[in-house]
Design a protein around this motif. Structure first.
Motif, PDB file in Angstrom:
ATOM      1  N   LEU A 143       5.174  -0.908  10.660  1.00  0.00           N
ATOM      2  CA  LEU A 143       5.550  -0.185   9.452  1.00  0.00           C
ATOM      3  C   LEU A 143       5.176  -1.000   8.223  1.00  0.00           C
ATOM      4  CD1 LEU A 143       7.089   2.033   7.846  1.00  0.00           C
ATOM      5  CD2 LEU A 143       9.202   0.740   8.286  1.00  0.00           C
ATOM      6  N   VAL A 144       4.493  -0.337   7.270  1.00  0.00           N
ATOM      7  CA  VAL A 144       4.198  -0.944   5.977  1.00  0.00           C
ATOM      8  C   VAL A 144       4.853  -0.068   4.918  1.00  0.00           C
ATOM      9  CG1 VAL A 144       2.419  -1.772   4.400  1.00  0.00           C
ATOM     10  CG2 VAL A 144       1.990  -1.794   6.867  1.00  0.00           C
ATOM     11  N   THR A 145       5.695  -0.681   4.089  1.00  0.00           N
ATOM     12  CA  THR A 145       6.472   0.101   3.126  1.00  0.00           C
ATOM     13  C   THR A 145       5.930  -0.069   1.713  1.00  0.00           C
ATOM     14  OG1 THR A 145       8.063  -1.713   2.833  1.00  0.00           O
ATOM     15  CG2 THR A 145       8.579  -0.070   4.515  1.00  0.00           C
ATOM     16  N   ALA A 146       5.714   1.042   1.026  1.00  0.00           N
ATOM     17  CA  ALA A 146       5.353   1.002  -0.392  1.00  0.00           C
ATOM     18  C   ALA A 146       6.629   0.775  -1.207  1.00  0.00           C
ATOM     19  CB  ALA A 146       4.664   2.309  -0.793  1.00  0.00           C
ATOM     20  N   LYS A 160      10.773  -5.143  15.640  1.00  0.00           N
ATOM     21  CA  LYS A 160       9.618  -4.369  15.191  1.00  0.00           C
ATOM     22  C   LYS A 160       9.027  -5.047  13.964  1.00  0.00           C
ATOM     23  CE  LYS A 160      10.246  -0.901  18.122  1.00  0.00           C
ATOM     24  NZ  LYS A 160       9.258  -0.559  19.172  1.00  0.00           N
ATOM     25  N   ILE A 161       7.806  -4.663  13.640  1.00  0.00           N
ATOM     26  CA  ILE A 161       7.090  -5.335  12.550  1.00  0.00           C
ATOM     27  C   ILE A 161       7.092  -4.476  11.292  1.00  0.00           C
ATOM     28  CG2 ILE A 161       4.825  -6.197  11.818  1.00  0.00           C
ATOM     29  CD1 ILE A 161       4.353  -6.631  14.942  1.00  0.00           C
ATOM     30  N   ARG A 162       7.533  -5.098  10.197  1.00  0.00           N
ATOM     31  CA  ARG A 162       7.494  -4.427   8.898  1.00  0.00           C
ATOM     32  C   ARG A 162       6.976  -5.386   7.837  1.00  0.00           C
ATOM     33  NH1 ARG A 162      10.822  -5.469   3.878  1.00  0.00           N
ATOM     34  NH2 ARG A 162       9.918  -3.928   2.452  1.00  0.00           N
ATOM     35  N   THR A 163       6.019  -4.920   7.060  1.00  0.00           N
ATOM     36  CA  THR A 163       5.508  -5.678   5.924  1.00  0.00           C
ATOM     37  C   THR A 163       5.493  -4.788   4.689  1.00  0.00           C
ATOM     38  OG1 THR A 163       3.198  -5.064   6.360  1.00  0.00           O
ATOM     39  CG2 THR A 163       3.999  -7.097   7.399  1.00  0.00           C
ATOM     40  N   SER A 164       5.324  -5.415   3.536  1.00  0.00           N
ATOM     41  CA  SER A 164       5.184  -4.664   2.284  1.00  0.00           C
ATOM     42  C   SER A 164       4.429  -5.522   1.286  1.00  0.00           C
ATOM     43  CB  SER A 164       6.566  -4.286   1.724  1.00  0.00           C
ATOM     44  OG  SER A 164       7.221  -5.425   1.214  1.00  0.00           O
ATOM     45  N   PRO A 165       3.913  -4.924   0.206  1.00  0.00           N
ATOM     46  CA  PRO A 165       3.246  -5.728  -0.819  1.00  0.00           C
ATOM     47  C   PRO A 165       4.255  -6.595  -1.563  1.00  0.00           C
ATOM     48  CG  PRO A 165       3.447  -3.445  -1.525  1.00  0.00           C
ATOM     49  CD  PRO A 165       3.884  -3.483  -0.097  1.00  0.00           C
ATOM     50  N   ASP A 211      -3.583  -2.443  -8.669  1.00  0.00           N
ATOM     51  CA  ASP A 211      -4.433  -3.198  -7.752  1.00  0.00           C
ATOM     52  C   ASP A 211      -3.849  -3.076  -6.347  1.00  0.00           C
ATOM     53  OD1 ASP A 211      -5.828  -5.073  -6.267  1.00  0.00           O
ATOM     54  OD2 ASP A 211      -5.717  -6.641  -7.786  1.00  0.00           O
ATOM     55  N   GLU A 212      -4.655  -2.604  -5.419  1.00  0.00           N
ATOM     56  CA  GLU A 212      -4.190  -2.368  -4.048  1.00  0.00           C
ATOM     57  C   GLU A 212      -4.278  -3.601  -3.151  1.00  0.00           C
ATOM     58  OE1 GLU A 212      -8.625  -1.262  -3.917  1.00  0.00           O
ATOM     59  OE2 GLU A 212      -6.963  -1.299  -5.370  1.00  0.00           O
ATOM     60  N   SER A 213      -4.700  -4.740  -3.686  1.00  0.00           N
ATOM     61  CA  SER A 213      -4.963  -5.927  -2.857  1.00  0.00           C
ATOM     62  C   SER A 213      -3.762  -6.333  -2.004  1.00  0.00           C
ATOM     63  CB  SER A 213      -5.376  -7.112  -3.734  1.00  0.00           C
ATOM     64  OG  SER A 213      -6.537  -6.818  -4.457  1.00  0.00           O
ATOM     65  N   SER A 214      -2.587  -6.381  -2.611  1.00  0.00           N
ATOM     66  CA  SER A 214      -1.412  -6.830  -1.866  1.00  0.00           C
ATOM     67  C   SER A 214      -1.029  -5.832  -0.778  1.00  0.00           C
ATOM     68  CB  SER A 214      -0.221  -7.056  -2.808  1.00  0.00           C
ATOM     69  OG  SER A 214       0.894  -7.534  -2.095  1.00  0.00           O
ATOM     70  N   PHE A 215      -1.149  -4.545  -1.065  1.00  0.00           N
ATOM     71  CA  PHE A 215      -0.838  -3.542  -0.028  1.00  0.00           C
ATOM     72  C   PHE A 215      -1.833  -3.664   1.125  1.00  0.00           C
ATOM     73  CE2 PHE A 215      -0.614   0.429   2.215  1.00  0.00           C
ATOM     74  CZ  PHE A 215       0.758   0.690   2.246  1.00  0.00           C
ATOM     75  N   LYS A 216      -3.098  -3.854   0.796  1.00  0.00           N
ATOM     76  CA  LYS A 216      -4.116  -4.008   1.844  1.00  0.00           C
ATOM     77  C   LYS A 216      -3.823  -5.249   2.696  1.00  0.00           C
ATOM     78  CE  LYS A 216      -8.351  -2.789   0.889  1.00  0.00           C
ATOM     79  NZ  LYS A 216      -9.759  -2.739   0.386  1.00  0.00           N
ATOM     80  N   ILE A 258       3.338   4.322   7.332  1.00  0.00           N
ATOM     81  CA  ILE A 258       3.472   3.950   5.922  1.00  0.00           C
ATOM     82  C   ILE A 258       4.520   4.826   5.246  1.00  0.00           C
ATOM     83  CG2 ILE A 258       2.295   3.842   3.684  1.00  0.00           C
ATOM     84  CD1 ILE A 258      -0.333   3.568   5.474  1.00  0.00           C
ATOM     85  N   SER A 259       5.576   4.183   4.725  1.00  0.00           N
ATOM     86  CA  SER A 259       6.524   4.932   3.897  1.00  0.00           C
ATOM     87  C   SER A 259       5.992   4.908   2.463  1.00  0.00           C
ATOM     88  CB  SER A 259       7.930   4.337   3.984  1.00  0.00           C
ATOM     89  OG  SER A 259       7.955   3.006   3.523  1.00  0.00           O
ATOM     90  N   ILE A 260       6.068   6.038   1.788  1.00  0.00           N
ATOM     91  CA  ILE A 260       5.326   6.248   0.543  1.00  0.00           C
ATOM     92  C   ILE A 260       5.981   5.620  -0.685  1.00  0.00           C
ATOM     93  CG2 ILE A 260       6.386   8.453  -0.097  1.00  0.00           C
ATOM     94  CD1 ILE A 260       2.611   7.500  -0.299  1.00  0.00           C
ATOM     95  N   GLY A 261       7.267   5.240  -0.579  1.00  0.00           N
ATOM     96  CA  GLY A 261       7.944   4.600  -1.712  1.00  0.00           C
ATOM     97  C   GLY A 261       8.272   5.585  -2.823  1.00  0.00           C
ATOM     98  N   ASP A 262       8.523   5.049  -4.017  1.00  0.00           N
ATOM     99  CA  ASP A 262       8.866   5.874  -5.177  1.00  0.00           C
ATOM    100  C   ASP A 262       7.590   6.507  -5.724  1.00  0.00           C
ATOM    101  OD1 ASP A 262       9.463   6.716  -7.916  1.00  0.00           O
ATOM    102  OD2 ASP A 262      11.355   5.638  -7.651  1.00  0.00           O
ATOM    103  N   LEU A 263       7.529   7.822  -5.659  1.00  0.00           N
ATOM    104  CA  LEU A 263       6.305   8.539  -6.043  1.00  0.00           C
ATOM    105  C   LEU A 263       6.020   8.474  -7.542  1.00  0.00           C
ATOM    106  CD1 LEU A 263       6.724  11.549  -3.639  1.00  0.00           C
ATOM    107  CD2 LEU A 263       4.790   9.952  -3.639  1.00  0.00           C
TER     108      LEU A 263
END
Length: 348
Positions: A119-122, A292-297, A312-317, A11-16
């Motif tokens: 990989l899931v990117t914030a 490779k596999i990458r998704t994001s909200p 709401d964390e639904s899309s990230f989940k 998981i990349s954390i994105g813009d903090l």
């Protein structure tokens, strides 16, 4: 082949300063998630400790400096940096852009080296990530370069899949980007992805027109008649179930999209406005066409609510679940392909 019971999700954390950190931690506050995967957040223990406290969460996590320290079935935090800095929620800060890219680069390196499985990117802020060393409109273009593929931005939910011919392209330049080669390349990607990543046999794909009313026989632009229609005709002749072009203004309102396994839109807003209207909060951005596999909200940094605990964390989940499922589907596809090849070789 990796053990599917032990999928490691990077998981990349994105813009903090945005909501990325909040939706990531809220996702894994639900300890049932650890039954499906082993998450590795690319940030730092100091950063995650701050976020855990700020949002009054009760997360236990394992800080690591090397991948052999990963604890399966636990939330792991890979120390990409040890710097101490202030997070100012809601602020567009180039410094946070730098850390977002550090996280992304470290996670991408781990993905390329098979240290993580998916990989899931914030969300990142496309403005403050720009620098001399990072000059990409966003995740998709960067990952296409790093993972050496022709990428397709593929927005996916339970009953709706929308791919884009062009993504982060100014409106004035769209028609010049849409060539016969581009159309064929993107449709090749979407067909392969539907079969390999989503287990759909003989997928049916609809294509939306470039101009209003698909050009009205050239009255509102000639691109649909001169470029899009003849290219789709060539693709049909090869046995693929491709239909269109359809006028975009009525396609979704009439629920015609339900008759297809995927829809290809000509440009960003033509596809994403209806997708987010129909599936916002449950949709996932999947980068098809890569090895490779990458998704994001399906949302951005949402600076306006950052730090307030309202995200709401639904899309990230959903993005985590989607990455896991696609990983399993690809493994199954490769196993099936290998078995078919072995059977054929025996017959020879």
């Amino acid at each position: 082949m990796k053990n599917e019971e032990n999928i490691i999700v990077g998981i990349s954390i994105g813009d903090l300063n945005g909501i990325g950190g909040e939706v990531v931690l809220k996702t894994f506050e639900d300890i049932r998630m650890l039954e499906f995967c082993t998450p590795v957040i690319f940030a730092s223990v100091k950063t995650i400790t701050f976020l855990n406290k700020h949002f009054d969460l009760n997360l236990n996590f394992n800080g690591i400096n090397s991948f052999d320290q990963i604890i399966v079935g636990k939330l792991n935090v890979f120390n990409v940096w040890n710097d101490k800095f202030n997070i100012e929620f809601g602020k567009d800060d180039p410094k946070m852009g730098e850390y977002a890219i550090k996280s992304l680069e470290a996670a991408t390196k781990a993905l390329k080296e098979d240290k993580i499985d998916v990989l899931v990117t914030a969300p990142i802020n496309k403005h403050n990530i720009q620098s001399d060393s990072f000059n990409f409109p966003g995740h998709t273009d960067y990952l296409a370069k790093e993972l050496q593929g022709t990428s397709l931005m593929f927005m996916v939910s339970d009953d709706l899949r929308v791919g884009l011919l062009t993504d982060h392209v100014p409106v004035k330049d769209i028609s010049s980007h849409i060539t016969k080669k581009l159309i064929k390349d993107k449709l090749d990607i979407i067909y392969e992805s539907l079969e390999k990543d989503f287990k759909i046999r003989m997928p049916k794909v609809a294509v939306l027109g470039i101009n209003p009313h698909t050009g009205d026989n050239g009255v509102i632009g000639k691109e649909d008649d001169e470029v899009l229609r003849p290219t789709l005709s060539e693709i049909k002749d090869k046995g693929r179930l491709v239909f269109g072009p359809y006028a975009a203004d009525s396609f979704f309102g009439s629920k015609n999209y339900k008759n297809f396994d995927a829809i290809i839109a000509a440009y960003h807003d033509q596809g994403l406005i209806p997708f987010k209207t129909l599936a916002f909060g449950k949709g996932v951005n999947f980068t098809a066409g890569l090895n490779k596999i990458r998704t994001s909200p399906d949302h951005g940094t949402a600076f306006e609510i950052a730090g307030k605990g309202e995200a709401d964390e639904s899309s990230f989940k959903e993005a985590v679940f989607m990455a896991i499922q696609i990983f399993k589907n690809r493994n199954e596809y490769h196993e099936l392909t290998e078995n078919i090849l072995k059977t054929r070789q025996k017959k020879i």
